[in-house]
Write a protein that holds these residues in place. Structure first.
Motif, PDB file in Angstrom:
ATOM      1  N   ALA A 231       0.817  -1.210   0.000  1.00 56.48           N
ATOM      2  CA  ALA A 231       0.000   0.000   0.000  1.00 56.48           C
ATOM      3  C   ALA A 231       0.855   1.267   0.000  1.00 56.48           C
ATOM      4  O   ALA A 231       0.528   2.243  -0.679  1.00 56.48           O
ATOM      5  CB  ALA A 231      -0.928  -0.006   1.216  1.00 56.48           C
ATOM      6  N   GLU A 232       1.954   1.249   0.743  1.00 54.51           N
ATOM      7  CA  GLU A 232       2.812   2.442   0.800  1.00 54.51           C
ATOM      8  C   GLU A 232       3.384   2.787  -0.573  1.00 54.51           C
ATOM      9  O   GLU A 232       3.476   3.959  -0.951  1.00 54.51           O
ATOM     10  CB  GLU A 232       3.940   2.225   1.804  1.00 54.51           C
ATOM     11  CG  GLU A 232       3.488   2.114   3.252  1.00 54.51           C
ATOM     12  CD  GLU A 232       2.752   3.342   3.738  1.00 54.51           C
ATOM     13  OE1 GLU A 232       3.113   4.473   3.329  1.00 54.51           O
ATOM     14  OE2 GLU A 232       1.802   3.183   4.532  1.00 54.51           O
ATOM     15  N   ALA A 233       3.771   1.762  -1.329  1.00 56.00           N
ATOM     16  CA  ALA A 233       4.305   2.007  -2.667  1.00 56.00           C
ATOM     17  C   ALA A 233       3.232   2.568  -3.592  1.00 56.00           C
ATOM     18  O   ALA A 233       3.487   3.471  -4.396  1.00 56.00           O
ATOM     19  CB  ALA A 233       4.879   0.711  -3.248  1.00 56.00           C
ATOM     20  N   VAL A 234       2.028   2.045  -3.471  1.00 48.69           N
ATOM     21  CA  VAL A 234       0.936   2.498  -4.330  1.00 48.69           C
ATOM     22  C   VAL A 234       0.560   3.944  -4.028  1.00 48.69           C
ATOM     23  O   VAL A 234       0.349   4.748  -4.941  1.00 48.69           O
ATOM     24  CB  VAL A 234      -0.286   1.574  -4.167  1.00 48.69           C
ATOM     25  CG1 VAL A 234      -1.475   2.095  -4.971  1.00 48.69           C
ATOM     26  CG2 VAL A 234       0.055   0.154  -4.614  1.00 48.69           C
ATOM     27  N   VAL A 235       0.473   4.273  -2.749  1.00 40.06           N
ATOM     28  CA  VAL A 235       0.172   5.650  -2.361  1.00 40.06           C
ATOM     29  C   VAL A 235       1.189   6.607  -2.964  1.00 40.06           C
ATOM     30  O   VAL A 235       0.828   7.645  -3.543  1.00 40.06           O
ATOM     31  CB  VAL A 235       0.145   5.789  -0.821  1.00 40.06           C
ATOM     32  CG1 VAL A 235       0.219   7.258  -0.413  1.00 40.06           C
ATOM     33  CG2 VAL A 235      -1.115   5.145  -0.255  1.00 40.06           C
ATOM     34  N   TRP A 236       2.451   6.270  -2.846  1.00 38.76           N
ATOM     35  CA  TRP A 236       3.493   7.146  -3.387  1.00 38.76           C
ATOM     36  C   TRP A 236       3.363   7.304  -4.899  1.00 38.76           C
ATOM     37  O   TRP A 236       3.449   8.413  -5.425  1.00 38.76           O
ATOM     38  CB  TRP A 236       4.883   6.602  -3.035  1.00 38.76           C
ATOM     39  CG  TRP A 236       5.982   7.507  -3.509  1.00 38.76           C
ATOM     40  CD1 TRP A 236       6.445   8.644  -2.892  1.00 38.76           C
ATOM     41  CD2 TRP A 236       6.726   7.387  -4.721  1.00 38.76           C
ATOM     42  NE1 TRP A 236       7.444   9.228  -3.639  1.00 38.76           N
ATOM     43  CE2 TRP A 236       7.639   8.470  -4.768  1.00 38.76           C
ATOM     44  CE3 TRP A 236       6.725   6.465  -5.758  1.00 38.76           C
ATOM     45  CZ2 TRP A 236       8.518   8.661  -5.824  1.00 38.76           C
ATOM     46  CZ3 TRP A 236       7.620   6.649  -6.816  1.00 38.76           C
ATOM     47  CH2 TRP A 236       8.497   7.736  -6.842  1.00 38.76           C
ATOM     48  N   MET A 237       3.106   6.198  -5.609  1.00 38.39           N
ATOM     49  CA  MET A 237       2.990   6.283  -7.063  1.00 38.39           C
ATOM     50  C   MET A 237       1.802   7.128  -7.508  1.00 38.39           C
ATOM     51  O   MET A 237       1.821   7.726  -8.586  1.00 38.39           O
ATOM     52  CB  MET A 237       2.892   4.885  -7.669  1.00 38.39           C
ATOM     53  CG  MET A 237       4.226   4.166  -7.758  1.00 38.39           C
ATOM     54  SD  MET A 237       4.118   2.612  -8.687  1.00 38.39           S
ATOM     55  CE  MET A 237       3.471   1.513  -7.435  1.00 38.39           C
ATOM     56  N   CYS A 238       0.767   7.194  -6.678  1.00 33.79           N
ATOM     57  CA  CYS A 238      -0.400   8.004  -7.018  1.00 33.79           C
ATOM     58  C   CYS A 238      -0.241   9.464  -6.602  1.00 33.79           C
ATOM     59  O   CYS A 238      -1.048  10.311  -7.000  1.00 33.79           O
ATOM     60  CB  CYS A 238      -1.649   7.426  -6.357  1.00 33.79           C
ATOM     61  SG  CYS A 238      -2.321   5.977  -7.205  1.00 33.79           S
ATOM     62  N   SER A 239       0.773   9.759  -5.811  1.00 34.16           N
ATOM     63  CA  SER A 239       0.960  11.123  -5.316  1.00 34.16           C
ATOM     64  C   SER A 239       1.765  11.970  -6.292  1.00 34.16           C
ATOM     65  O   SER A 239       2.417  11.462  -7.204  1.00 34.16           O
ATOM     66  CB  SER A 239       1.686  11.082  -3.962  1.00 34.16           C
ATOM     67  OG  SER A 239       3.082  10.848  -4.142  1.00 34.16           O
ATOM     68  N   ASP A 240       1.737  13.260  -6.071  1.00 31.92           N
ATOM     69  CA  ASP A 240       2.506  14.185  -6.907  1.00 31.92           C
ATOM     70  C   ASP A 240       4.012  14.018  -6.706  1.00 31.92           C
ATOM     71  O   ASP A 240       4.796  14.507  -7.514  1.00 31.92           O
ATOM     72  CB  ASP A 240       2.091  15.624  -6.596  1.00 31.92           C
ATOM     73  CG  ASP A 240       0.665  15.927  -7.034  1.00 31.92           C
ATOM     74  OD1 ASP A 240       0.138  15.204  -7.911  1.00 31.92           O
ATOM     75  OD2 ASP A 240       0.068  16.874  -6.489  1.00 31.92           O
ATOM     76  N   ARG A 241       4.414  13.328  -5.657  1.00 33.77           N
ATOM     77  CA  ARG A 241       5.842  13.088  -5.440  1.00 33.77           C
ATOM     78  C   ARG A 241       6.409  12.156  -6.511  1.00 33.77           C
ATOM     79  O   ARG A 241       7.618  12.105  -6.712  1.00 33.77           O
ATOM     80  CB  ARG A 241       6.067  12.489  -4.046  1.00 33.77           C
ATOM     81  CG  ARG A 241       5.628  13.405  -2.917  1.00 33.77           C
ATOM     82  CD  ARG A 241       5.907  12.814  -1.559  1.00 33.77           C
ATOM     83  NE  ARG A 241       5.317  13.629  -0.497  1.00 33.77           N
ATOM     84  CZ  ARG A 241       5.455  13.400   0.786  1.00 33.77           C
ATOM     85  NH1 ARG A 241       6.183  12.358   1.194  1.00 33.77           N
ATOM     86  NH2 ARG A 241       4.879  14.173   1.684  1.00 33.77           N
TER      87      ARG A 241
END
Length: 259
Positions: A231-241
Motif C-alpha cells: 500500500a505504501e508504494a501504491v500511495v506514493w505512485m499516485c501522489s505528486d511526489r
C-alpha cells in the motif's frame, strides 16, 4: 506549536478495486490516511462496506461500491459512482484479481489446464484491469490528468510452476501498463504497476501451504510481506511526489526476484 502533517493525497479522490481485503483494504486505509476521499469497490458490497467503516473509524471519508470487473457496464457505473461521490477521479488502484486456487487450477501444468479456468483468469486479472483502466482514463482526460496503478505481481516478471494462466495474466498487466502510459502521457495521466512478492493475504495461503518453505528460502529478507508494505508504494505512485514516474513496474518483493 507543531505544524499539522499534510498527507500526500490531500484533496484527491481515489478509486480502489478489490478493496474488501488484503492489499486492496490496506491501500484504501493508506489512501484515506494520506488525505484522499476513497471509493472502495469490491465484488461484494458488504466487503466494501467493512473497509469504508474502517476508514470512517480513522476519520476518513469513503463510499462503498459493488463491482464485477468482468462486466463492462458495471465497471463504467463504478467510475461514475466514484465521480458522483467526490466530484472527480484523481487516482485509481486497479487491484481486483483472482488466484489459481480459486479456479481449482493451482499446481496444474500448462498442458493439463482446462480452457474455462484459463479464460476466467484472463478475464478477471487482465481484461478486468483493461476495463477499469479505459473508463478511468475517459474520466481523467476530462480533468486534465490523473494517476493509475495496476496490480501485477512478481509473476509478471518471472514464472512459477503450475500457475500458467496467472503468470500470463500478470505479464499482460505489465504490458498493458506500459502501453497505456505511452498512450496517455500527453493527457497528463500516469500509469504504473506494482509487482508484489509473496504477501500475507488469503490469496497466498494455498501457495504457501504447498511451497512456503522454498519461497521464504528464496526471499532475501527471509519473510513474507505485509499488505501495508504494498500500500505504501501504491500511495506514493499516485501522489505528486511521483510526478516523473510512468510506465514502470515497481517490484516490492523482499528481494525474491533479485536472487
Amino acid at each position: 506549536m507543531t505544524t499539522p502533517r499534510k498527507g500526500m493525497l490531500d484533496g484527491k479522490s481515489a478509486l480502489i478495486t478489490g478493496a474488501a481485503s488484503g492489499i486492496g483494504r490496506a491501500a484504501a486505509l493508506a489512501f484515506a490516511r494520506e488525505g484522499a476521499w476513497v471509493a472502495a469497490a469490491d465484488l461484494t458490497l458488504e466487503g466494501a462496506q467493512r473497509t469504508v467503516a474502517a476508514i470512517e473509524a480513522q476519520g476518513g471519508e469513503a463510499v462503498a461500491i459493488a463491482v464485477d470487473v468482468t462486466d463492462d457496464a458495471a465497471v463504467k457505473a463504478m467510475v461514475a459512482a466514484a465521480v458522483a461521490a467526490f466530484g472527480g477521479l484523481d487516482c485509481a488502484f486497479n487491484n481486483a484479481g483472482i488466484a489459481p486456487y480459486q479456479l481449482n487450477s493451482a499446481g496444474v501444468p500448462v498442458a493439463d489446464m482446462e480452457e474455462p479456468a484459463w479464460a476466467r483468469m484472463l478475464d478477471v486479472n487482465l481484461t478486468g484491469v483493461w476495463r477499469c483502466l479505459r473508463h478511468e482514463v475517459a474520466q481523467m482526460r476530462t480533468q486534465g490528468g490523473g494517476a493509475i496503478v495496476n496490480t501485477a505481481s512478481i509473476m509478471g516478471l518471472v514464472a512459477g510452476p503450475g500457475a500458467a494462466a496467472y503468470v500470463v495474466s500478470k505479464h499482460g498487466v505489465i504490458g498493458l501498463t506500459k502501453a497505456a502510459a505511452l498512450d496517455h502521457a500527453g493527457e497528463g495521466i500516469r500509469v504504473n504497476a506494482v509487482c508484489p512478492g509473496y504477501i500475507e493475504t488469503p490469496m497466498t495461503e494455498d501457495t504457501m501451504r504447498r511451497r512456503g518453505e522454498r519461497i521464504i528460502g528464496r526471499t532475501a529478507l527471509g519473510r513474507m510481506g505485509k499488505p501495508e508494505e504494498i500500500a505504501e508504494a501504491v500511495v506514493w505512485m499516485c501522489s505528486d511526489r511521483a510526478s516523473f514516474v510512468t510506465g514502470s513496474a515497481w517490484t516490492v518483493d523482499g528481494g525474491y526476484t533479485a536472487l
